[in-house]
Design an enzyme around this catalytic site. Structure first.
Site, PDB file in Angstrom:
ATOM      1  N   SER A  99      -9.069  32.076  -2.687  1.00  0.00           N
ATOM      2  CA  SER A  99      -9.302  32.000  -1.102  1.00  0.00           C
ATOM      3  C   SER A  99     -10.812  32.144  -1.085  1.00  0.00           C
ATOM      4  CB  SER A  99      -8.601  33.207  -0.427  1.00  0.00           C
ATOM      5  OG  SER A  99      -9.476  33.526   0.390  1.00  0.00           O
ATOM      6  N   HIS A 135      -7.701  27.768  -0.750  1.00  0.00           N
ATOM      7  CA  HIS A 135      -6.793  28.426   0.168  1.00  0.00           C
ATOM      8  C   HIS A 135      -7.809  28.687   1.146  1.00  0.00           C
ATOM      9  CE1 HIS A 135      -3.580  30.919   1.910  1.00  0.00           C
ATOM     10  NE2 HIS A 135      -4.539  31.948   2.006  1.00  0.00           N
ATOM     11  N   ASP A 179      -8.710  30.463   4.819  1.00  0.00           N
ATOM     12  CA  ASP A 179      -8.127  31.668   5.879  1.00  0.00           C
ATOM     13  C   ASP A 179      -8.753  31.393   7.106  1.00  0.00           C
ATOM     14  OD1 ASP A 179      -6.346  33.296   4.119  1.00  0.00           O
ATOM     15  OD2 ASP A 179      -8.166  33.856   2.955  1.00  0.00           O
ATOM     16  N   MET A 199      -8.980  32.659  10.815  1.00  0.00           N
ATOM     17  CA  MET A 199      -8.620  33.851  11.967  1.00  0.00           C
ATOM     18  C   MET A 199      -9.409  33.626  13.162  1.00  0.00           C
ATOM     19  SD  MET A 199      -9.068  36.739   9.204  1.00  0.00           S
ATOM     20  CE  MET A 199      -8.639  36.523   7.400  1.00  0.00           C
ATOM     21  N   HIS A 222      -4.444  28.413   5.905  1.00  0.00           N
ATOM     22  CA  HIS A 222      -3.656  29.636   6.160  1.00  0.00           C
ATOM     23  C   HIS A 222      -4.179  29.960   7.566  1.00  0.00           C
ATOM     24  CE1 HIS A 222      -2.544  33.809   5.530  1.00  0.00           C
ATOM     25  NE2 HIS A 222      -1.770  33.410   6.393  1.00  0.00           N
ATOM     26  N   MET A 235      -4.132  32.158  10.683  1.00  0.00           N
ATOM     27  CA  MET A 235      -3.848  33.519  11.249  1.00  0.00           C
ATOM     28  C   MET A 235      -4.176  33.338  12.695  1.00  0.00           C
ATOM     29  SD  MET A 235      -4.669  35.585   7.817  1.00  0.00           S
ATOM     30  CE  MET A 235      -5.524  34.192   7.194  1.00  0.00           C
ATOM     31  N   MET A 244       3.226  37.596   2.607  1.00  0.00           N
ATOM     32  CA  MET A 244       2.050  38.308   2.584  1.00  0.00           C
ATOM     33  C   MET A 244       2.155  39.343   1.841  1.00  0.00           C
ATOM     34  SD  MET A 244      -0.325  36.342   4.036  1.00  0.00           S
ATOM     35  CE  MET A 244      -1.433  37.711   4.080  1.00  0.00           C
ATOM     36  N   PHE A 290      -7.793  40.760   6.390  1.00  0.00           N
ATOM     37  CA  PHE A 290      -9.116  40.965   5.508  1.00  0.00           C
ATOM     38  C   PHE A 290      -8.697  40.787   3.936  1.00  0.00           C
ATOM     39  CE2 PHE A 290      -9.048  43.550   9.548  1.00  0.00           C
ATOM     40  CZ  PHE A 290     -10.458  43.300   9.776  1.00  0.00           C
ATOM     41  N   GLY A 291      -9.787  40.332   3.302  1.00  0.00           N
ATOM     42  CA  GLY A 291      -9.414  40.258   1.809  1.00  0.00           C
ATOM     43  C   GLY A 291      -9.768  41.757   1.396  1.00  0.00           C
ATOM     44  N   GLY A 292      -9.618  42.018   0.061  1.00  0.00           N
ATOM     45  CA  GLY A 292      -9.743  43.167  -0.726  1.00  0.00           C
ATOM     46  C   GLY A 292      -8.945  44.311  -0.397  1.00  0.00           C
ATOM     47  N   ASP A 316       0.280  36.278  -1.093  1.00  0.00           N
ATOM     48  CA  ASP A 316      -1.325  36.277  -0.660  1.00  0.00           C
ATOM     49  C   ASP A 316      -1.743  37.822  -0.213  1.00  0.00           C
ATOM     50  OD1 ASP A 316      -3.653  35.988   0.484  1.00  0.00           O
ATOM     51  OD2 ASP A 316      -3.088  34.391   1.995  1.00  0.00           O
ATOM     52  N   GLY A 317      -2.613  38.280  -1.073  1.00  0.00           N
ATOM     53  CA  GLY A 317      -3.298  39.468  -0.817  1.00  0.00           C
ATOM     54  C   GLY A 317      -3.153  40.546  -2.015  1.00  0.00           C
ATOM     55  N   GLY A 318      -4.221  41.047  -2.284  1.00  0.00           N
ATOM     56  CA  GLY A 318      -4.412  41.932  -3.263  1.00  0.00           C
ATOM     57  C   GLY A 318      -3.895  41.766  -4.657  1.00  0.00           C
ATOM     58  N   GLY A 376      -8.126  36.341  -3.721  1.00  0.00           N
ATOM     59  CA  GLY A 376      -9.660  36.071  -3.025  1.00  0.00           C
ATOM     60  C   GLY A 376     -10.700  36.867  -3.941  1.00  0.00           C
TER      61      GLY A 376
HETATM   62  C1  DX5 Z   1      -5.882  37.975   4.039  1.00  0.00           C
HETATM   63  C2  DX5 Z   1      -5.966  36.610   3.626  1.00  0.00           C
HETATM   64  C3  DX5 Z   1      -6.199  36.575   2.013  1.00  0.00           C
HETATM   65  C4  DX5 Z   1      -7.178  37.016   1.279  1.00  0.00           C
HETATM   66  C5  DX5 Z   1      -7.024  37.162   0.012  1.00  0.00           C
HETATM   67  O1  DX5 Z   1      -5.599  37.995   5.350  1.00  0.00           O
HETATM   68  O2  DX5 Z   1      -4.742  35.728   4.036  1.00  0.00           O
HETATM   69  O3  DX5 Z   1      -5.908  35.018   1.770  1.00  0.00           O
HETATM   70  O4  DX5 Z   1      -8.323  36.204   1.355  1.00  0.00           O
HETATM   71  O5  DX5 Z   1      -8.113  38.201  -0.435  1.00  0.00           O
HETATM   72  P1  DX5 Z   1      -7.567  39.199  -1.682  1.00  0.00           P
HETATM   73  O6  DX5 Z   1      -7.275  38.374  -2.907  1.00  0.00           O
HETATM   74  O7  DX5 Z   1      -9.151  39.800  -1.738  1.00  0.00           O
HETATM   75  O8  DX5 Z   1      -6.737  40.354  -1.027  1.00  0.00           O
HETATM   76 ZN    ZN Z   2      -4.670  33.693   3.113  1.00  0.00          ZN
END
Ligand code: DX5
Ligand code: ZN
Length: 228
Positions: free
Chosen positions: A5, A30, A32, A34, A63, A65, A134, A140-142, A168-170, A190
């Site tokens: 991502s 990927h 994102d 938003m 993706h 959002m 999800m 948010f990432g991270g 997706d996520g974490g 990400g």
């Molecule tokens: C979160 C996004 C993810 C995000 C993943 O809303 O949809 O795609 O970038 O990032 P990490 O891997 O850092 O959780």
């Molecule tokens: Zn995503």
């Protein structure tokens, strides 16, 4: 397959990031999107998707959002998206939404946040190519991986053996084998790639962990005997 991502990329050097991810072995990206409404964060829209499209042949997994995915589905396809994933929470009729996107000639995914009821997915499963579970609240990432995703993946995998599943996520090297063992096919990553010093090493390590997992349920770490 691991899908980097670009959410945590250096947007001032997106071309360089694209090159580094390609050199690192990324097989799809990927993206994102938003809108500051469906999620409390803003990223980018069609111009970035179009710009990336001009410089890569990698599949672009977009993706959405956003609160009104159908409004932007056509422009996103025109910008070069190969797959569009909308959130089930964002639409009134998920089956009709999936069909409208499919009619645009791209693959369709449906995403669901950890706090939304899985019952909402049922009506559209026959109309989508992929379900995105999800493993964090979108936005948010991270963030930390939410293990509810593992239960959800296992349950969908058991009920629908051929359905393409994405998470997706974490996701990082220390938990990706568990995600694979739960039945996941596509892993969005990400920060575990983009915040590392060596994207190639990070992707190789993630792929090694995926290869070490047993998708039928038992997770076998390298050098370790299966216990179940
Ligand atoms: C979160 C996004 C993810 C995000 C993943 O809303 O949809 O795609 O970038 O990032 P990490 O891997 O850092 O959780
Ligand atoms: Zn995503």
């Amino acid at each position: 397959m691991v899908l980097p991502s670009v959410l945590n990329a250096d947007f001032g050097d997106l071309g360089g990031e694209l090159q580094r991810l390609t050199d690192a072995g990324a097989r799809a990206l990927h993206l994102d999107v938003m809108d500051g409404h469906f999620v409390p964060n803003l990223t980018f829209g069609m111009p970035i998707v179009e710009g990336l499209r001009r410089h890569t042949d990698l599949p672009l997994d977009v993706h959405l959002m956003i609160s009104d995915p159908l409004r932007y589905a056509g422009p996103m396809v025109d910008a070069g998206a190969d797959m569009l994933t909308f959130h089930v929470e964002a639409v009134d009729d998920p089956a009709a939404a999936a069909q409208s996107i499919a009619d645009l000639g791209v693959a369709v995914g449906v995403a669901i946040n950890p706090d939304a009821s899985m019952d909402q997915l049922e009506p559209c499963l026959d109309h989508v190519d992929m379900v995105l579970i999800m493993s964090v609240q979108a936005g948010f990432g991270g963030q930390a991986f939410n293990p509810i995703a593992l239960e959800r993946l296992r349950s969908l995998r058991n009920q629908y053996p051929d359905l393409l599943l994405e998470a997706d996520g974490g996701i990082k090297a220390s938990n990706i084998a568990d995600v694979r063992a739960a039945g996941c096919d596509c892993f969005v990553v990400g920060s575990a790639i983009l915040k590392s010093d060596d994207y190639g090493k990070a992707i190789d390590e993630l792929n090694d962990q995926i290869a070490s997992a047993n998708p039928s349920g038992a997770n076998i770490s390298p050098g370790q005997e299966a216990t179940r």
